[in-house]
Design a protein around this motif. Structure first.
Motif, PDB file in Angstrom:
ATOM      1  N   TYR A   1       0.837  -1.206   0.000  1.00 28.34           N
ATOM      2  CA  TYR A   1       0.000   0.000   0.000  1.00 28.34           C
ATOM      3  C   TYR A   1       0.871   1.254   0.000  1.00 28.34           C
ATOM      4  N   PHE A   2       1.871   1.302   0.889  1.00 25.96           N
ATOM      5  CA  PHE A   2       2.722   2.486   0.976  1.00 25.96           C
ATOM      6  C   PHE A   2       3.576   2.653  -0.288  1.00 25.96           C
ATOM      7  N   LEU A   3       4.094   1.551  -0.815  1.00 22.90           N
ATOM      8  CA  LEU A   3       4.893   1.634  -2.029  1.00 22.90           C
ATOM      9  C   LEU A   3       4.037   2.043  -3.228  1.00 22.90           C
ATOM     10  N   ASN A   4       2.799   1.623  -3.242  1.00 23.32           N
ATOM     11  CA  ASN A   4       1.903   2.043  -4.311  1.00 23.32           C
ATOM     12  C   ASN A   4       1.635   3.544  -4.234  1.00 23.32           C
ATOM     13  N   ALA A   5       1.501   4.068  -3.015  1.00 21.91           N
ATOM     14  CA  ALA A   5       1.327   5.512  -2.853  1.00 21.91           C
ATOM     15  C   ALA A   5       2.581   6.270  -3.301  1.00 21.91           C
ATOM     16  N   ILE A   6       3.760   5.736  -2.978  1.00 18.35           N
ATOM     17  CA  ILE A   6       5.010   6.352  -3.429  1.00 18.35           C
ATOM     18  C   ILE A   6       5.084   6.352  -4.951  1.00 18.35           C
ATOM     19  N   THR A   7       4.680   5.243  -5.576  1.00 20.28           N
ATOM     20  CA  THR A   7       4.706   5.154  -7.041  1.00 20.28           C
ATOM     21  C   THR A   7       3.767   6.174  -7.665  1.00 20.28           C
ATOM     22  N   GLY A   8       2.604   6.390  -7.044  1.00 22.38           N
ATOM     23  CA  GLY A   8       1.685   7.402  -7.562  1.00 22.38           C
ATOM     24  C   GLY A   8       2.263   8.802  -7.485  1.00 22.38           C
ATOM     25  N   LEU A   9       2.961   9.128  -6.386  1.00 19.48           N
ATOM     26  CA  LEU A   9       3.593  10.442  -6.277  1.00 19.48           C
ATOM     27  C   LEU A   9       4.723  10.612  -7.290  1.00 19.48           C
ATOM     28  N   ALA A  10       5.454   9.531  -7.552  1.00 17.03           N
ATOM     29  CA  ALA A  10       6.577   9.616  -8.485  1.00 17.03           C
ATOM     30  C   ALA A  10       6.120   9.946  -9.902  1.00 17.03           C
ATOM     31  N   ARG A  11       4.869   9.706 -10.209  1.00 15.88           N
ATOM     32  CA  ARG A  11       4.355   9.996 -11.546  1.00 15.88           C
ATOM     33  C   ARG A  11       3.872  11.431 -11.690  1.00 15.88           C
ATOM     34  N   MET A  12       4.141  12.272 -10.671  1.00 18.70           N
ATOM     35  CA  MET A  12       3.856  13.711 -10.755  1.00 18.70           C
ATOM     36  C   MET A  12       5.176  14.465 -10.669  1.00 18.70           C
ATOM     37  N   PRO A  13       5.917  14.556 -11.760  1.00 21.20           N
ATOM     38  CA  PRO A  13       7.264  15.140 -11.715  1.00 21.20           C
ATOM     39  C   PRO A  13       7.284  16.612 -11.331  1.00 21.20           C
ATOM     40  N   HIS A  14       6.180  17.324 -11.504  1.00 20.85           N
ATOM     41  CA  HIS A  14       6.183  18.746 -11.171  1.00 20.85           C
ATOM     42  C   HIS A  14       6.511  18.973  -9.698  1.00 20.85           C
ATOM     43  N   PHE A  15       6.046  18.070  -8.823  1.00 16.00           N
ATOM     44  CA  PHE A  15       6.285  18.226  -7.388  1.00 16.00           C
ATOM     45  C   PHE A  15       7.364  17.284  -6.866  1.00 16.00           C
ATOM     46  N   TYR A  16       7.532  16.105  -7.481  1.00 17.20           N
ATOM     47  CA  TYR A  16       8.348  15.053  -6.872  1.00 17.20           C
ATOM     48  C   TYR A  16       9.511  14.595  -7.746  1.00 17.20           C
ATOM     49  N   GLU A  17       9.840  15.340  -8.785  1.00 21.63           N
ATOM     50  CA  GLU A  17      10.910  14.889  -9.673  1.00 21.63           C
ATOM     51  C   GLU A  17      12.244  14.772  -8.958  1.00 21.63           C
ATOM     52  N   SER A  18      12.546  15.712  -8.065  1.00 26.66           N
ATOM     53  CA  SER A  18      13.828  15.696  -7.360  1.00 26.66           C
ATOM     54  C   SER A  18      13.833  14.749  -6.168  1.00 26.66           C
ATOM     55  N   LEU A  19      12.677  14.170  -5.816  1.00 26.63           N
ATOM     56  CA  LEU A  19      12.584  13.318  -4.643  1.00 26.63           C
ATOM     57  C   LEU A  19      12.382  11.848  -4.972  1.00 26.63           C
ATOM     58  N   LEU A  20      11.717  11.549  -6.098  1.00 27.91           N
ATOM     59  CA  LEU A  20      11.363  10.171  -6.421  1.00 27.91           C
ATOM     60  C   LEU A  20      11.633   9.878  -7.883  1.00 27.91           C
ATOM     61  N   LEU A  21      12.008   8.635  -8.161  1.00 29.60           N
ATOM     62  CA  LEU A  21      12.181   8.151  -9.526  1.00 29.60           C
ATOM     63  C   LEU A  21      11.119   7.090  -9.792  1.00 29.60           C
TER      64      LEU A  21
ATOM     65  N   ALA B   1      10.556   3.272  -7.914  1.00 31.95           N
ATOM     66  CA  ALA B   1       9.358   2.988  -7.126  1.00 31.95           C
ATOM     67  C   ALA B   1       8.620   1.765  -7.668  1.00 31.95           C
ATOM     68  N   VAL B   2       8.531   1.641  -8.998  1.00 34.40           N
ATOM     69  CA  VAL B   2       7.851   0.492  -9.594  1.00 34.40           C
ATOM     70  C   VAL B   2       8.598  -0.797  -9.279  1.00 34.40           C
ATOM     71  N   GLU B   3       9.924  -0.760  -9.330  1.00 32.92           N
ATOM     72  CA  GLU B   3      10.714  -1.946  -9.034  1.00 32.92           C
ATOM     73  C   GLU B   3      10.538  -2.370  -7.578  1.00 32.92           C
ATOM     74  N   ALA B   4      10.467  -1.408  -6.669  1.00 30.38           N
ATOM     75  CA  ALA B   4      10.246  -1.745  -5.260  1.00 30.38           C
ATOM     76  C   ALA B   4       8.863  -2.347  -5.052  1.00 30.38           C
ATOM     77  N   MET B   5       7.861  -1.845  -5.770  1.00 26.24           N
ATOM     78  CA  MET B   5       6.515  -2.383  -5.638  1.00 26.24           C
ATOM     79  C   MET B   5       6.440  -3.810  -6.187  1.00 26.24           C
ATOM     80  N   ARG B   6       7.140  -4.086  -7.272  1.00 24.22           N
ATOM     81  CA  ARG B   6       7.165  -5.449  -7.811  1.00 24.22           C
ATOM     82  C   ARG B   6       7.891  -6.403  -6.857  1.00 24.22           C
ATOM     83  N   ALA B   7       8.973  -5.922  -6.242  1.00 25.64           N
ATOM     84  CA  ALA B   7       9.686  -6.760  -5.265  1.00 25.64           C
ATOM     85  C   ALA B   7       8.803  -7.064  -4.059  1.00 25.64           C
TER      86      ALA B   7
END
Length: 700
Positions: A347-367, A371-377
Motif C-alpha cells: 500500500y505504501f509503495l503504491n502511494a510512493i509510485t503514484g507520487l513519483a508519476r507527478m514530476p512537477h512536485f516530486y521529480e527531485s525526490l522520487l524516480l 518505485a515500480v521496481e520496489a513495488m514489484r519486489a
C-alpha cells in the motif's frame, strides 16, 4: 543591595549522584537529567520520579538531551554514537539509531507548518492509511539479543526535524525522527580540518537554512547554508517523508515477525524430535519407512516397531498436541502479521509510485522506475509468504495425520475400542501411504564403489544418520535461511495461471506482472525487497543533501597564538528564531568582556546584521554604576525575541570576599537602532555598542 533584588530559592534536593546534564520540558512539569553512569532519569518538578532509562552499554556518557515540544518524547545522544528516542509516558524506547562517531548535540526543531494544497494537488499531510489498513497484530516477545538497533517506530505528533550533530562535523537531518532527510559534512568547508571543532548547529526558523558555529584553525566562524529545495518543496518533502516513515516502520515489523518465526520454528523442531526421531536414527536408513508402511498396509509389525509403539496413549497425545500447537502458532504468524505487513508495505509503495508519476512536485525526490521496481519486489515477497504458508499447512497436515494413525494403531494392537472418528477414510489411507513412502527417499549419495567393499576389507553397514527428520522439516526450514531453496515448491500442472505464465514469454519482461522466483527463500526475497526500498529512501536524502549551499562564512573571532589572553577559549552562545520579524538571531561571546549578536533574514535577499556588545561604557550609553564595572561574561541566553539575558561576574573583588554576579537584561531593539543591515554574502559590518542595562539583579 536590597533584599528584593535577591532571587528566592523555592526548593532543592540532594540527588545522590553526579548530574551532568539537565533539560526542562517547558510545556510540562517534567525535567530530565543524565547521571555520570549514563542513566537518564525523568522527574516532575515536585521530585516525583516518572521514568528511568538505564545506560545502553557500560561507560557511556550522555551528551545531549532534548524534549519534543508539546509532548513527552525525549531525544538522547550518547558518546558511543547512539541516538535514542524515548517515550517518557510509557517508559519505552521508540527508536534508536547508531552513528559512527561521538554525538555533539541532538535536538528537535519546532513544528513544520506548510500548506496542504498547492497548485490543485493535496499533499499527504495526514495518515489516511488507518482508514484502509488494519492495525498491526501484536507480536510475542523475542530474545533481546535478536532485536535490531534500527528504527522501530517514530513518535506521533506534528511533523518536525530531528537534528543530530556529531563531533566529526557531520550533521544529519531526520524527519519524524526516523527518515534521513539530508546531511552536511562541515569539514569540507573549513581550511584547517586538523584544527576543527563544532560548537553548535541550528536549523533556521523557516527550515531552509543551517547555521554552524565552529572552530577553523585559529578562527571562530559562523557558516550559513541555504537550501533551495527545502524552501520550494517543503510540502512534497513532508508527504514523501511521512510515507517513508511508515515504510521504515513496516520494515522493522517484518524483521521482528521473522525473528518470531525463527523462534517458533525452533520450538516446533524440538517438539518433532520425539521418540519417533530417536527410533528412526537408531535404525538403518530405509528400514523405518518400510516397517511403518508394512504395518499400515498389512497390519504386521516388527519387534522394533512393537517396542517403539509401547508408548502410552497419553504420551502420544501430548506429543501430537504440542506439535499441533506449534504448527498453529507458526501458521498464525505467517497468515496474520507477515501477510498483513506485506499488504501494508504494498500500500505504501503504491502511494510512493503514484507520487513519483507527478514530476512537477516530486521529480527531485522520487524516480518512477525505482518505485515500480520496489513495488514489484514487494509483490514477489507477498507471493513467497503465500508459498511458505502452503508448505506449513502441508507439513502440519502430515504431522496430524501420522500422529492420528499412530494413536489408532496403538489402540488396535492393544485390542482397545476404537472410536469411529479415528478410523481413517480411503483418501486419508492413500495420503498416509504416500507420506510413509516419502519419509526416507532413496539416497543418491551412495555409489557403486561404496556398495562393494574393496579386497581385504570387511563389509560394514552404513552408519545411521544422526539428524534425520522423517517429516522432511527442511521443506519449511529452508525458507528461513539466507540461501537458495533446496526443495522448491512443487509446480501444480493443473494450475491455470502457471500454465498461462509458462506459455506467455512477455509476462516476465512486463512491469505490470509480479515475478515469482521459486528458487529464493523468504529471507532472500525480503532482502531483495529491502534493497529496492533503500533505492527509494536514498533519492530524497541525496537530493536534499546536494542542495545545501554555503551562503556566507563569517569570522567572529581570532584566537591568539602568542601571549594568549586569559579565558581566550571561553565561549557561550544562544539561538532564537524571531517568527514575527522573520529572521534568526545568534548571540555568542567573542571574549570574556565582549559578545556579538548576529541576525539573518529569512527573505531571499539574505540580509545580515551584526552587533557587538561590550561590558564597558560606550558612546551610546551612560556611565554605569561602579558596582557594574569590571564584569566578565559567564553566560547569555535569549529571554524572548526582544530581550537578551546576560549573566556576568565581577573580576576584581577584595581578598576573602566572594565575587558577586549580575543578571543583565539587554533590549535588542535599542541595539538594532545603532547598526544597519548588509547582505550576508558581501562585506560584513559590526557596530560597537555599550551594554544597556535594562534590569539587573545580583546573585550571591
Amino acid at each position: 543591595m536590597t533584599p528584593a533584588s535577591r532571587m528566592k530559592l523555592f526548593g532543592g534536593r540532594h540527588m545522590g549522584c553526579i548530574v551532568e546534564l539537565i533539560e526542562w520540558n517547558n510545556k510540562m512539569d517534567l525535567f530530565a537529567y543524565a547521571t555520570e553512569k549514563g542513566e537518564v532519569v525523568v522527574q516532575r518538578l515536585n521530585w516525583q520520579k516518572v521514568a528511568t532509562f538505564p545506560t545502553p552499554v557500560e561507560e557511556v556518557k550522555v551528551r545531549s538531551l532534548s524534549w519534543q515540544l508539546d509532548d513527552s518524547v525525549l531525544a538522547v545522544g550518547y558518546s558511543n554514537g547512539k541516538v535514542a528516542i524515548l517515550d517518557v509516558e510509557n517508559e519505552t524506547v521508540i527508536s534508536s539509531i547508531i552513528y559512527d562517531d561521538d554525538v555533539r548535540k541532538v535536538y528537535f526543531s519546532s513544528t513544520i507548518d506548510c500548506p496542504e494544497t498547492l497548485g490543485g494537488h493535496t499533499f499527504n499531510a495526514k495518515d489516511k492509511h488507518k482508514l484502509f489498513l488494519p492495525k498491526p497484530w501484536p507480536l510475542p516477545e523475542i530474545d533481546p539479543s535478536l532485536r535490531t538497533l534500527e528504527q522501530k517506530s517514530f513518535p506521533e505528533g506534528s511533523p518536525r526535524f530531528l537534528i543530530v550533530v556529531l563531533c566529526s562535523g557531520k550533521v544529519h537531518l531526520l524527519l519524524f525522527a526516523a527518515v534521513q532527510t539530508g546531511s552536511i559534512d562541515l569539514t569540507q568547508y573549513v581550511l584547517h580540518p586538523e584544527q576543527f571543532e563544532v560548537f553548535d548547529v541550528q536549523l533556521s526558523g523557516d527550515f531552509n537554512a543551517i547555521y554552524a558555529l565552529l572552530r577553523d584553525g585559529q578562527q571562530l566562524k559562523m557558516l550559513h547554508f541555504r537550501n533551495q529545495l527545502l524552501q520550494d518543496f517543503k510540502a512534497p518533502i513532508l508527504g514523501v517523508a511521512r510515507l517513508c516513515a511508515h515504510i521504515l516502520e513496516t520494515k522493522n515489523y517484518i524483521n521482528r515477525t521473522e525473528q518470531c518465526l525463527k523462534e517458533t520454528w525452533e520450538a516446533v523442531q524440538l517438539v518433532m524430535e520425539n521418540r519417533l526421531t530417536y527410533y528412526a536414527n537408531a535404525q538403518a536408513y530405509g528400514s523405518t519407512s518400510a516397517d511403518l508402511l508394512e504395518l499400515h498396509i498389512f497390519g504386521f509389525s516388527t519387534l522394533e516397531v512393537e517396542e517403539f509403539l509401547t508408548m502410552s496413549e497419553r504420551e502420544l497425545k501430548k506429543i501430537a498436541k504440542s506439535a499441533e500447537r506449534g504448527f498453529r502458532d507458526l501458521h498464525a504468524l505467517v497468515f496474520k502479521p507477515l501477510n498483513e505487513a506485506a499488504i501494508s508495505m504494498f500500500y505504501f509503495l503504491n502511494a510512493i509510485t503514484g507520487l513519483a508519476r507527478m514530476p512537477h512536485f516530486y521529480e527531485s525526490l522520487l524516480l518512477p522506475e525505482v518505485a515500480v521496481e520496489a513495488m514489484r519486489a514487494c509483490g514477489s515477497f507477498y507471493l513467497k509468504v503465500f508459498e511458505l504458508r502452503e508448505r506449513i499447512d502441508t507439513l502440519a497436515n502430515d504431522s496430524k495425520l501420522f500422529h492420528n494413525w499412530l494413536l489408532f494403531t496403538i489402540l488396535r494392537l492393544s485390542h482397545q475400542e476404537i472410536p469411529d472418528e479415528m478410523v481413517l477414510s480411503k483418501k486419508e489411507n492413500a495420503a498416509l501411504a504416500d507420506l510413509l513412502c516419502s519419509m526416507e527417499p532413496d539416497s543418491d549419495d551412495s555409489s557403486d564403489d561404496e556398495a562393494e567393499p574393496k579386497l581385504g576389507e570387511a563389509f560394514t553397514l552404513p552408519s545411521p544418520r544422526s539428524t534425520r527428520s522423517l517429516f522432511n522439516m527442511e521443506r519449511v526450514g529452508q525458507y528461513l535461511k539466507n540461501a537458495f531453496l533446496t526443495q522448491p515448491h512443487p509446480v501444480d500442472p493443473n494450475h491455470l495461471w502457471d500454465e498461462i505464465e509458462r506459455e506467455s514469454n512477455y509476462m516476465g519482461a512486463s512491469n505490470v506482472f509480479v515475478p515469482h522466483d521459486k528458487k529464493l527463500s523468504l529471507v532472500q526475497q525480503r532482502e531483495k525487497m529491502f534493497n529496492a526500498i533503500d533505492g527509494i529512501l536514498y533519492r530524497p536524502t541525496e537530493s536534499i543533501s546536494a542542495s545545501f549551499k554555503l551562503s556566507s562564512s563569517i569570522i567572529c573571532r581570532e584566537f591568539r597564538t602568542v601571549e594568549p589572553e586569559k579565558d581566550q577559549d571561553f565561549l557561550a552562545f544562544s539561538y532564537r528564531a524571531n517568527d514575527s520579524a522573520k529572521y534568526d538571531m545568534f548571540a555568542l561571546t567573542i571574549s570574556c568582556e565582549e559578545a556579538m549578536i548576529l541576525q539573518f533574514s529569512w527573505a531571499d535577499d539574505c540580509l545580515f546584521r551584526c552587533t557587538r556588545v561590550h561590558l564597558k561604557p560606550g558612546p551610546f550609553t551612560q556611565l554605569l554604576d561602579e558596582e557594574y564595572n569590571n564584569l566578565r561574561l559567564v553566560d547569555l541566553k535569549f529571554y524572548n525575541e526582544s530581550i537578551l539575558s546576560v549573566l556576568t561576574q565581577s573580576m576584581s573583588y577584595p581578598k576573602g570576599v566572594r565575587p558577586h554576579s549580575c543578571l543583565i537584561q539587554l533590549s535588542l531593539s535599542e541595539l538594532e537602532n545603532q547598526c544597519s543591515p548588509s547582505p550576508s554574502g558581501g562585506a560584513r559590518k559590526s557596530a560597537g555598542c555599550g551594554g544597556i542595562a535594562q534590569h539587573s539583579r545580583h546573585l550571591r
